[in-house]
Scaffold this active site. Sequence first.
Site, PDB file in Angstrom:
ATOM      1  N   TYR A  69       5.815  -3.977  -6.981  1.00  0.00           N
ATOM      2  CA  TYR A  69       5.481  -4.420  -5.625  1.00  0.00           C
ATOM      3  C   TYR A  69       5.678  -5.928  -5.477  1.00  0.00           C
ATOM      4  O   TYR A  69       4.845  -6.631  -4.878  1.00  0.00           O
ATOM      5  CB  TYR A  69       4.028  -4.055  -5.270  1.00  0.00           C
ATOM      6  N   GLY A  70       6.761  -6.435  -6.028  1.00  0.00           N
ATOM      7  CA  GLY A  70       7.056  -7.854  -5.873  1.00  0.00           C
ATOM      8  C   GLY A  70       5.969  -8.726  -6.481  1.00  0.00           C
ATOM      9  O   GLY A  70       5.641  -8.596  -7.657  1.00  0.00           O
TER      10      GLY A  70
END
Length: 265
Positions: A69-70
């Site tokens: 998720y980054g």
Amino acid sequence: MNSLSAFHRPLGSTGLQVSPLGLGTVKLGRNQGVKYPNGFELPDDRQASALLDLARDLGINLLDTAPAYGISEQRLGPLLRGQRQHWVICTKVGEEFENGHSAFDFSARHTRFSVERSLQRLETDYLDLVLVHSNGDDQTVLDDQVYPTLAQLKREGLIRAYGFSGKTVEGGIRALEQGDCAMVTYNLNEQAERPVLDFALSHNKGILIKKALASGHLCLHGEDPVAKGLELVFAHPAVGSAIIGTINPHHLEQNVATAIEVLGR
């Protein structure tokens, strides 16, 4: 303000008590290559902090994040300082997202590295739940070293429970036979993985639902799609929590109000 606190329930036999809605945090860290109908800007720290405060006030205690998720994990660590005891934190292993592309590694070495990195990023000495981020080839993933490594990390006290976020019935059931929890796609459009929920119910295993609202793509003519979607999800007694990914405070409040209405019937 409506609160889900009265509806917290056990997540299988993990010992964790979770809110029936969990907050998915992909939108805190990544806006590339995501399957949402509309593009979005990442919220700044003030907006993200306000969203987390609102979630907590609404009785949500489950946060879902992942290395894929980054920068979600890196942001959550500082944002949650002083609040660790209020949250059940679920993260993942197996998938990395860099430069707009995903890569997968289910080896023992990478699994341990990933968990230790998540502990650092999230500024905590334990993770409540770690799920394997499957690439879709569930059986091959489960044949790798990731599950035995998570079992060892649980024995070491670094994680409290572990499980699998997969794509197939066979993978989900096998993952539950060996682990504590499965994250399953289950919504008005997709119910093929229902046998995983049935198996979990009969074996007291945890179930988290992903895409409960079909990632925002759910459309029903003349009916409230959120209410209908949550009715389906919560009708199955195996479900511990449905993960809702939003950075819109109004949507979060609406979803909680709808969940309370559905659960209170």
